[in-house]
Design a protein around this motif. Sequence first.
Motif, short mmCIF file in Angstrom:
data_model
loop_
_atom_site.label_atom_id
_atom_site.label_comp_id
_atom_site.label_asym_id
_atom_site.label_seq_id
_atom_site.Cartn_x
_atom_site.Cartn_y
_atom_site.Cartn_z
N ALA A 353 0.82 -1.18 -0.33
CA ALA A 353 0.00 -0.07 0.45
C ALA A 353 1.22 1.33 -0.41
CB ALA A 353 -1.17 -0.01 1.27
N LEU A 354 2.33 1.19 0.54
CA LEU A 354 2.92 2.50 0.94
C LEU A 354 3.47 3.14 -1.12
CD1 LEU A 354 3.90 4.66 2.51
CD2 LEU A 354 6.57 2.36 2.48
N ASN A 388 0.93 6.82 5.83
CA ASN A 388 1.41 5.86 5.32
C ASN A 388 2.74 6.02 5.75
OD1 ASN A 388 -1.57 5.37 3.86
ND2 ASN A 388 -0.28 3.46 3.90
N LYS A 389 3.27 6.98 5.55
CA LYS A 389 4.89 7.19 6.06
C LYS A 389 4.48 7.73 7.18
CE LYS A 389 8.81 9.43 3.61
NZ LYS A 389 9.53 11.09 3.02
N ARG A 549 15.54 -5.33 6.41
CA ARG A 549 14.97 -6.81 6.94
C ARG A 549 12.90 -6.34 7.31
NH1 ARG A 549 17.83 -11.76 8.77
NH2 ARG A 549 18.63 -12.71 6.96
N GLY A 550 12.44 -6.54 6.75
CA GLY A 550 11.03 -5.88 7.41
C GLY A 550 9.92 -4.69 6.61
N PHE A 551 11.14 -4.07 6.00
CA PHE A 551 11.25 -3.12 5.48
C PHE A 551 11.51 -1.73 6.23
CE2 PHE A 551 9.01 0.91 2.55
CZ PHE A 551 10.09 0.32 2.15
N SER A 552 12.30 -1.59 6.83
CA SER A 552 12.83 -1.06 8.40
C SER A 552 12.97 -0.05 8.03
CB SER A 552 14.34 -1.53 9.12
OG SER A 552 15.54 -1.23 7.69
N ALA A 553 12.75 0.59 6.41
CA ALA A 553 12.81 2.37 6.42
C ALA A 553 12.09 2.28 5.06
CB ALA A 553 14.05 3.16 6.56
N PRO A 554 11.46 3.50 4.87
CA PRO A 554 10.94 3.90 3.82
C PRO A 554 11.21 4.32 2.94
CG PRO A 554 10.23 5.74 5.80
CD PRO A 554 11.11 3.93 5.88
N VAL A 555 12.14 3.06 1.85
CA VAL A 555 12.92 4.48 1.39
C VAL A 555 13.23 3.01 -0.20
CG1 VAL A 555 14.80 5.28 2.82
CG2 VAL A 555 15.13 2.61 1.97
N LEU A 556 13.86 3.53 -1.57
CA LEU A 556 14.41 2.98 -2.36
C LEU A 556 15.99 2.47 -2.47
CD1 LEU A 556 13.05 5.37 -4.87
CD2 LEU A 556 11.72 2.75 -4.80
#
Length: 898
Positions: A353-354, A388-389, A549-556
């Motif tokens: 979703a993010l 979301n962010k 891991r676990g998408f630990s930060a909202p980055v590319l």
Amino acid sequence: MRDGTPTLIRLEDYVAPIYWIRTVELSFDLDPAKTLVTSKMQIQRNAAVPHGPLRLHGEELTLLRVLINGESVSFRQEGHELIIEGAPDADFTLEIRNTCAPEKNTALSGLYTSGGGFFTQCEAEGFRRITYFLDRPDVMAVYTVTLRADQAKYPVLLSNGNLLETGELDNGRHFAKWHDPFPKPSYLFALVAADLVSREQRIRTRAGKDHLLQVYVRRGDLEKTEHAMNSLIASVVWDEARFGLPLDLERFMVVGVSDFNMGAMENKGLNIFNTSALLASAATATDADFHRIESIVAHEYFHNWTGNRVTCRDWFQLSLKEGLTVFRDQEFSQDMAAAPSARAVCRIQDVRALRSGQFPEDAGAMAHPVRPDSYVEINNFYTATVYNKGAEVVRMYQTLVGRAGFEAGMKLYFERHDGQAVTCDDFAAAMADANPGSALATRLEAFKRWYVQAGTPRVQARGSYDAETQTYTLTLRQTLPDTPGQTHKQAQVIPVAMGLLGADGQALPLQLQGEAAAQGSERVLVLEQLEQSFVFVNVASAPVPSLLRGFSAPVLLDDGLSDTELLMLLQHDADAFNRWEAGQRLALARIIGAVRAGAALQLDAAFIQAMRAVLRHAELDPAFKALALTLPDEAYIAEQLAAAGHSVDPQAIHAAVEAAHIQLADALHEDWAWAFDAHQVRGGYQPTPQQAGQRALSNQALSMLVLHATRSGTTVWPGRAYQRFKDASNMTDRLGALSALVNAHAELAVPALERFHAQFRHEPLVVDKWFALQGRAAEVDGKTFARVKQLTQHPDFTLKNPNRARSLIFSLCMFNPAAFHRSDAAGYVFWAEQVLQLDAINPQVAGRLARVMDRWNVLAQPYRDAAREAIARVAAKPELSNDVREIIERALALDSQG
């Protein structure tokens, strides 16, 4: 411009009000055409700021009387303000009487009518459409509300807080008096007057107090409220157990309404819900609906503390409540899922979703920080960035201080600020002060850049292995893209959860240079500079890194991993998110490669075998398999191309994705047949993660089997799908079978659609699904677009109901790129027409639809010029709302930015 000359509101211009409103006595004589509102306010002079006139907000009101301390007072009206120049430089009583017209309020903001009842929606600035007031979140008052209405038409009269008194009046009317003991801003005010029925449950909380929970809906919908009530009970229990936050009122009420701009609203003690986020039964709602309802019920209840008891000082701080509460409802959903695999599925869905909503926003015309620095229309900033962010920023707090540290920070936050209107800085300070010496506390000022810098950071990771010294050096570099109005950004604090896998796929112990011993097989590296290197010692062989891991930060993330390394992660990574991500990246590379080369996609044997291995894996959860076997959506692929500097051809992307679907359907035909049969749910329907996972995978398999059959000219699987559609005992399987037929354009799709509508034509939320399915149907030769245009003339379609408008128009324009982005520009012409029609009815909904064109400037020709022409066509309309005008003008500004 319909709303007058727009005013740019800036965070830096914030000043406290000259006056506070401490108590409010409201009286409503409810009538659809002309409701009389009487307000008596105790005004307190704010001695901290210079004296000046009292300025009250009001829109679309008829003013009848203004009294100060019982005496008439002179005033003037300018635009949407009532100005009293001679207001005392002391405390006083202000009385105002006015009328409003609820039945004419198609914007659904303020007091309006729906289905023969009265409802309110006051966030963000709807209260000013009810009566004149200091309609700003830092003005918090204690409310006492008296409602009067026709008893036969409106037997239920509700407002915030606790019920004090009810009684009968002359002429068949009655009244109810409510009192909310907690000070609240006006955006949390609510009233309901309607013919409703309720499901009730009394509970005793951990604190030993008894409370009444009530869910009110229209007659005929009561049997669809059990799941919502169970979700509410679970939310009350969870919040008290996890954060020590109890229910604080004698009763907590939830009300469903069919006409609502949002999903729900957290009004203190009286949550008002869109029926789509409240009503569910096995026959009418899908597994996704059940999950969404549980999440939204929790979200609105959790606002009772994170938003109501502690609220925002100003609207720039919106993520203080929304980002924090999204994080809380995400944590709740994971805890409700319980099993590790089900928790991982929740996290993957949150990240999807993010990426589909917020990442494009960060790169588009409406890019803004989590805490915006300016706005014209606040409704336009209820965005994926704020929600979301913002939730990801809160998650990073927890990552940096640990779960126990986060809970300590929450405790300190409420000890300091209960009953106050505060800022994001106040929350950050509480987290840091509760965790001195933590990775957050030592980097607090740098970490707060997440609130003020827009755009999605890009992290490049490269590793090098030295066999002689048995060391592995991981170098991380971050870059921060320019966004409208922001350049020359500073490094963000980015927590990178990671692990290393050996040649056999097993996790390696992690020991950084300078450490005496290894510290487990997973840890969090903190990237706080533009470039940093981390050296791991005692690494026996060249590892494969598992990063973020676990998408630990909202980055590319660009980690440069090869197909071989990604295949290893897909097969062995202990982190379920990265395992899923590896499969997505393998698919993405193949699709993008074909699009960039301008060639037909041909999937290789290694990828197909990897997908077969996932499907046949004996230990993977069915829900995880369904996600892993779902190709990246076309909008996400487009964003990846744009991020790499390539123009976006939506039709080329669609062709590549469709080719991948077809090849997976063909190559894995026997595997799909096995999956369909092996994952049937035996027994009665339950919306549990286990059952939902089985249904997700079996319906995905059926879709692929029908696709293969329609291409090969066989009829067995379309026939089985049609039979399943007719015989299904639940909406998930019924809609799954119908979707398989519709998306494959099978001959049986037409009679199935007709049968579906005939069966559920009296269920509005199911009819919404019928429209949405056709709006999102896979495009072939313009058939879907033509069908959508035809459906706008259907007797059941209307733009006046937000759910119905979203079900068809938004489905096409937002979620069906191949049908929307047409070389003849017909999709853009259709969009412009719908935006203008909606803007005349409901500016908030129109503004949401206008956002479709945020990324028009990355399109390839001929789409780019055609899209710009459509945007200009909307901009040329002189009578635009501020909601639409702000979005359209920011989109056109992309022209000058290239």
